[in-house]
Scaffold this motif. Structure first.
Motif: not given
Length: 402
Positions: A313-320
Motif C-alpha cells: 500500500g505504500t505510494p510509489r511515483t515512477y519517473v520513466l
C-alpha cells in the motif's frame, strides 16, 4: 438551422468579445472586430465537453440536436476548449456516445488563448501569416477577417480535420490558402512569411519555420513536453537564420503535434531491487507544481511519470524515460522526506535536482525570465540571458542528455 440562431449568435459573440476585453486578453479594436464578426458556432457544430465525472476523464457530446439550439450556442461561445476529435479518429455524429479515457487530438481552443496569441503576433494590415494547425478553422477565420484571406496560409496534418475546417470557412465566406500535410515542414512554396504561428504544441521549434519566416519576422509557438506545457514563446528571426526570444507566459497549452507525441509505451517498470537508493528532499509534487514543474520538464524532456501503490500500500511515483531506459522511483520516508531509487544511463533525479538548484539560486524565477535560442544546429532554453544557464530542447539531445 432555426431562424433565431443568427441574431442570438451575434449577441453571444459581442458578449464574448466584451468579456475577453474586460479580462485583458482582447486589446486592439481590429481583433475585437474579428471576434464580434466570426461565427464560432459554424466551426463547432459538433463537439465534446469535459464532464465532472469522477475517475477517468470523460467527455459528453454536444450538438444542437442533443441539447437544443440555445444551449448548444451558449456552449459554443463559452470561453472553453471544445474537443472535436479523439485519438485521431472521427466521431459518428449520427449517433455520438460519451467518451472516457481517450486522448484529444483536435479541438477549438478556448477563445481567450486564441486572441492572446493573435494579439502577441503583432500584425499590421500588410502582414502575411503561416498558421500551423488549422484545427476547426476558427483562428484561421479570425486572421482572415483581420488581414484578408489572401494573406493567410494554414496547414493541417489530418485530412478529415482539414475538410471540416474548409467547409466551415466556406460557409463563412473566407477562402484562405489551405494545405493538407506535415505542418512541421511548413510551406516552402509560399515562404517567406512575416509571421508563423503554431496552434499545436511542439517539443522543439522546427527549423523549417525559422527558414520560412523572413528576417525581422516572428515565430509564435507553444513549447511543451510529455509531462506539461512550458509556455508560449515569441522568437524574432535574424538575417543569419537564428531565432531568439522569451517566453510570454506559461499558461498556454495546445494539443501536441502528432509528430511530437509521446510513444505509446511509458517504458519498463524497474524491479524492486534495480537502481541505487538515496534520500531526496523532493517528493512527486515537484513534478506538478508551477515553478518546479517547469524546471522538471526542462531537465527531463524524455520522461513521464505516474503513481502506483506497492503491494503493502505504500505510494510509489515512477519517473520513466523511454528514450534512455532510465528511471527514478519515489517512496515516502516521512511527511517531508523521500527516498529516490534511480538507474539507467541517465541519473534522472540528479538532473532534476541540479536544475532545481540553479532555479533556487536564481531566486525561483518565473517562466517569463527564460528565453529560447534556435539555430540550425541547436535549440536551448536559457535563464536570464542567452549566455546564462541553459537546457537543450529534446530534438538535439543525445541519450546522455548532453
Amino acid at each position: 438551422m432555426a431562424p433565431d440562431v443568427v441574431p442570438t449568435a451575434a449577441k453571444l459573440r459581442h458578449r464574448l468579445a466584451a468579456r475577453l476585453a474586460d479580462d485583458g486578453w482582447l486589446r486592439s479594436p481590429a481583433w475585437r472586430a474579428a471576434v464580434e464578426a466570426v461565427p464560432r458556432h459554424e466551426f463547432v457544430r459538433c463537439f465534446y465537453r469535459e464532464t465532472d465525472t469522477p475517475g477517468l476523464t470523460a467527455w459528453t457530446p454536444v450538438t444542437a440536436g442533443l441539447c437544443g439550439f440555445d444551449e448548444w450556442l451558449r456552449q459554443a461561445y463559452a470561453d472553453e476548449t471544445l474537443v472535436t476529435q479523439f485519438d485521431g479518429q472521427e466521431t459518428d455524429w449520427n449517433d455520438p456516445k460519451p467518451i472516457s479515457g481517450a486522448h484529444p487530438t483536435s479541438s477549438s481552443t478556448l477563445p481567450a488563448l486564441v486572441v492572446h496569441m493573435l494579439e502577441e503576433l503583432q500584425v499590421d494590415d500588410g502582414t502575411t501569416v503561416m498558421e500551423i494547425g488549422t484545427g476547426t478553422g476558427y483562428s484561421t477565420a479570425l486572421m482572415c477577417h483581420r488581414l484578408g484571406p489572401d494573406r493567410v496560409t494554414s496547414i493541417e496534418t489530418d485530412p478529415h480535420v482539414a475538410a471540416r475546417a474548409r467547409h466551415a470557412l466556406d460557409r463563412c465566406g473566407y477562402a484562405p490558402r489551405l494545405l493538407v500535410g506535415d505542418g512541421l515542414a511548413g510551406d516552402p512554396e509560399g515562404a517567406a512569411y512575416d509571421r508563423t504561428i503554431a496552434t499545436c504544441g511542439v517539443r522543439h521549434v522546427p527549423y523549417t519555420w525559422v527558414r520560412q519566416t523572413r528576417p525581422g519576422g516572428l515565430v509564435l509557438a507553444t513549447l511543451r513536453g510529455w509531462m506539461r506545457s512550458l509556455g508560449l514563446v515569441r522568437l524574432t528571426v535574424d538575417r543569419e537564420g537564428r531565432a531568439e526570444g522569451r517566453f510570454i507566459d506559461s499558461d498556454s497549452s495546445f494539443v501536441i503535434a502528432r509528430q511530437h507525441d509521446a510513444p505509446a509505451s511509458l517504458g519498463v517498470i524497474p524491479a524492486p531491487d534495480d537502481g541505487t537508493s538515496r534520500r531526496t528532499p523532493y517528493g512527486p509534487d515537484v513534478l506538478t507544481s508551477a515553478g518546479t514543474g517547469f524546471m522538471a520538464q526542462l531537465a527531463l524532456p524524455g520522461a513521464r511519470f505516474f503513481s502506483l501503490p506497492a503491494d503493502d500500500g505504500t505510494p510509489r511515483t515512477y519517473v520513466l524515460d523511454a528514450t534512455s531506459a532510465s528511471f527514478a522511483v519515489l517512496t515516502p520516508k516521512s511527511d517531508d522526506d523521500w527516498n529516490v531509487r534511480q538507474g539507467g544511463p541517465v541519473a534522472l533525479w540528479d538532473m532534476l535536482e541540479n536544475a532545481l538548484d540553479t532555479w533556487h539560486a536564481a531566486d525561483c524565477p518565473v517562466p517569463t525570465e527564460f528565453g529560447v535560442t534556435v539555430t540550425g544546429k541547436s535549440q536551448r532554453v536559457w535563464l536570464g540571458a542567452p549566455d546564462g544557464p541553459c537546457w537543450r530542447l529534446p530534438a538535439f539531445l543525445s541519450p546522455s542528455g548532453l
